[in-house]
Design an enzyme around this catalytic site. Sequence first.
Site, PDB file in Angstrom:
ATOM      1  N   ASP A  13       0.877  -1.172   0.000  1.00 49.86           N
ATOM      2  CA  ASP A  13       0.000   0.000   0.000  1.00 49.86           C
ATOM      3  C   ASP A  13       0.913   1.219   0.000  1.00 49.86           C
ATOM      4  O   ASP A  13       1.451   1.608   1.032  1.00 49.86           O
ATOM      5  CB  ASP A  13      -0.900  -0.021   1.243  1.00 49.86           C
ATOM      6  CG  ASP A  13      -1.707   1.268   1.411  1.00 49.86           C
ATOM      7  OD1 ASP A  13      -1.760   2.062   0.457  1.00 49.86           O
ATOM      8  OD2 ASP A  13      -2.262   1.474   2.510  1.00 49.86           O
ATOM      9  N   LYS A  76       3.183  11.253  -3.666  1.00 49.20           N
ATOM     10  CA  LYS A  76       2.080  10.591  -4.375  1.00 49.20           C
ATOM     11  C   LYS A  76       1.134  11.614  -5.004  1.00 49.20           C
ATOM     12  O   LYS A  76       0.465  11.323  -6.000  1.00 49.20           O
ATOM     13  CB  LYS A  76       1.322   9.689  -3.397  1.00 49.20           C
ATOM     14  CG  LYS A  76       0.232   8.831  -4.017  1.00 49.20           C
ATOM     15  CD  LYS A  76      -0.345   7.905  -2.956  1.00 49.20           C
ATOM     16  CE  LYS A  76      -1.499   7.091  -3.485  1.00 49.20           C
ATOM     17  NZ  LYS A  76      -2.028   6.176  -2.452  1.00 49.20           N
ATOM     18  N   GLU A 181      -7.294   0.834  -4.309  1.00 49.54           N
ATOM     19  CA  GLU A 181      -7.244   0.710  -2.853  1.00 49.54           C
ATOM     20  C   GLU A 181      -8.562   0.227  -2.246  1.00 49.54           C
ATOM     21  O   GLU A 181      -8.554  -0.664  -1.383  1.00 49.54           O
ATOM     22  CB  GLU A 181      -6.792   2.039  -2.242  1.00 49.54           C
ATOM     23  CG  GLU A 181      -5.330   2.348  -2.548  1.00 49.54           C
ATOM     24  CD  GLU A 181      -4.950   3.793  -2.315  1.00 49.54           C
ATOM     25  OE1 GLU A 181      -5.817   4.574  -1.878  1.00 49.54           O
ATOM     26  OE2 GLU A 181      -3.788   4.155  -2.588  1.00 49.54           O
ATOM     27  N   ASP A 207     -12.963   4.943   1.846  1.00 48.85           N
ATOM     28  CA  ASP A 207     -11.506   4.981   2.064  1.00 48.85           C
ATOM     29  C   ASP A 207     -11.013   6.425   2.089  1.00 48.85           C
ATOM     30  O   ASP A 207     -10.812   7.046   1.044  1.00 48.85           O
ATOM     31  CB  ASP A 207     -10.818   4.193   0.942  1.00 48.85           C
ATOM     32  CG  ASP A 207      -9.299   4.110   1.119  1.00 48.85           C
ATOM     33  OD1 ASP A 207      -8.792   4.677   2.104  1.00 48.85           O
ATOM     34  OD2 ASP A 207      -8.639   3.479   0.276  1.00 48.85           O
TER      35      ASP A 207
END
Length: 616
Positions: A13, A76, A181, A207
């Site tokens: 992850d 990211k 994800e 999420d």
Amino acid sequence: MAKKYKGCAVGIDLGTTYSCVAVWQEHLNRVEIIHNDQGNNTTPSCVAFTVHERMIGDAAKNQAATNPENTVFDSKRLIGRKYSDDIVQKDKMLWPFKVIAGANDKPVIVVKYKGEEKQLCVEEVSSMILGKMREIAEAFLEKPVKNAVVTVPAYFNDSQRKATIDAGAIAGLNVVRIISEPTAAAIAYGLDRRNSSVEERNIFVFDLGGGTFDVSLLTIQDKNYHVKATAGNSHLGGEDIDNKMVKYFVKEFKRKNKVDISGNPRALRRLRTACERAKRTLSSAITVTVEIDALFEGIDFYSSMTRARFEEINLELFEECMETVERCLTDAEIEKSSVHDVVLVGGSSRIPKVQKLLQDFFNGKDLCKSINPDEAVAYGAAVQAALLSEGIKNVPNLVLLDVTPLSLGIELEGDVMSVVIPRNTTIPVKRTEVYNTVDDNQSAVDISVYEGERTRASDNNLLGFFTLSGFSRALRGHPFDVTFAMDENGILSVSAEDKTTGNKNKITISNNKDRLSAGEIERMIQEADIYKVEDKKFLRKAKTKNDLDDCIYEIRKALKKHDINSILCREEKEEMWSAINRATDLVDEKNEQDDMVVFEDCLNELRSMLERLKTT
């Protein structure tokens, strides 16, 4: 059947703020989350450079306050984007490290390392974090790790997905699969409940992580995981909540001490760390004290924040989350009452106000908190990695069906978007549509590939284009095939073929093309609703224009026939040519303000003339 890979494979992850790595343990018949050298199951997605060394993870984050300009985080949020992206321009104002424009408008991070300036591409920074996760796994497993399944936000476009794969390659990892994800979290949830029921269940995954927000609606039945719809924003998360708190306390410090600390990276880094700690505390406490000695120019900072004030300054972000939840259910065409379980994933999902809003939205339904929100995504990725590894027998044989987040198609005559793969289509997918040439003796056709939800092609995002040439001489309407294929990683390739001659050409959409940011994706979907009426009007006019063009072509072809000329009188022929010229002027007219009635009247007139010619 999916290809199997030799060697050990792990699930990673790769988070905005924290990363996690996990592996399927055959002898234990379960996934094991791997702790790092500090004994923590999650590792900060942080890289730092000093005059002596490069640090990754906990060591980098621990020295961030003393070395803010050379401590890189949030990489990211840059991956797969352009420097000119509005989101990048806003974010770089909040970061203490320097970001500049590199080749092809790619963002480049500038740091000082061993006394020299070093420029890093975003993939390189991400590869350092992936490399750290690989080292953590190898230390635990005591053997080399070559393969990995890496997770990305559901709303990452294929430019960002491809950049993530490149980062893995730089880290020496073979990224065997990219999965979303929320989908990975759903796998973790499904295995957690695998002994419960084999009946079909609708699972809603919420999420909210450190830097991204995704929701997905999945149907789970036995070992089948089918994503029905997904929505989200890959630029919304705990970091944005921290930013709100930082701005609030900067204003307070200025009001109390008549000093502005917004231009001091070290003071802001220390304040940000304190805000992140306070945010976590407010998930369980009603009030929190923020105390920092000598924050700026020897001035101490002491303040407090209540949970109510915290919720007030972040309410806009929380409400944006709920709007995304509603849109996902609408896309899936499922009522909220039909959702069996709501699964919380990501550290920011622990915020009480978020949970309260989500529970109220689902009419008081209890939220599922049985899985660890920080580890669930890596857990699911590890299961997928085991499924793709040779020699592992005990892993549950899951069937995973993900979806594409945006519609994909090509531009037709009149700037019309022709959708080949609709949004929320299950992937991998391959679809072929037959199109026709628009001119006589056309030797080539330009194919422009777009993604988006607007009817007008130019309102969507151009992914790439190519030319199919070598057509045999033929009248307009000569057919050719266009095939769209999207693989398991969401990477798109488009090909075209003339079946008559066998000529082919194709393009693979990669991160070399100008691609959408996640914010632009979000905007395009919202605009599709706002401008739905406008789009319908445009489509109607474009279709009428194309029909008009076809009528002109057919009448001209009929008028050239000798027998028609011998039957029609001069006045009739002049009337027809006059009508053709008026219609041609309308078709060629660039003024979009012309009334729709004008086009339809002209079309009816030409159709009437064409009918007379056919019956003559």
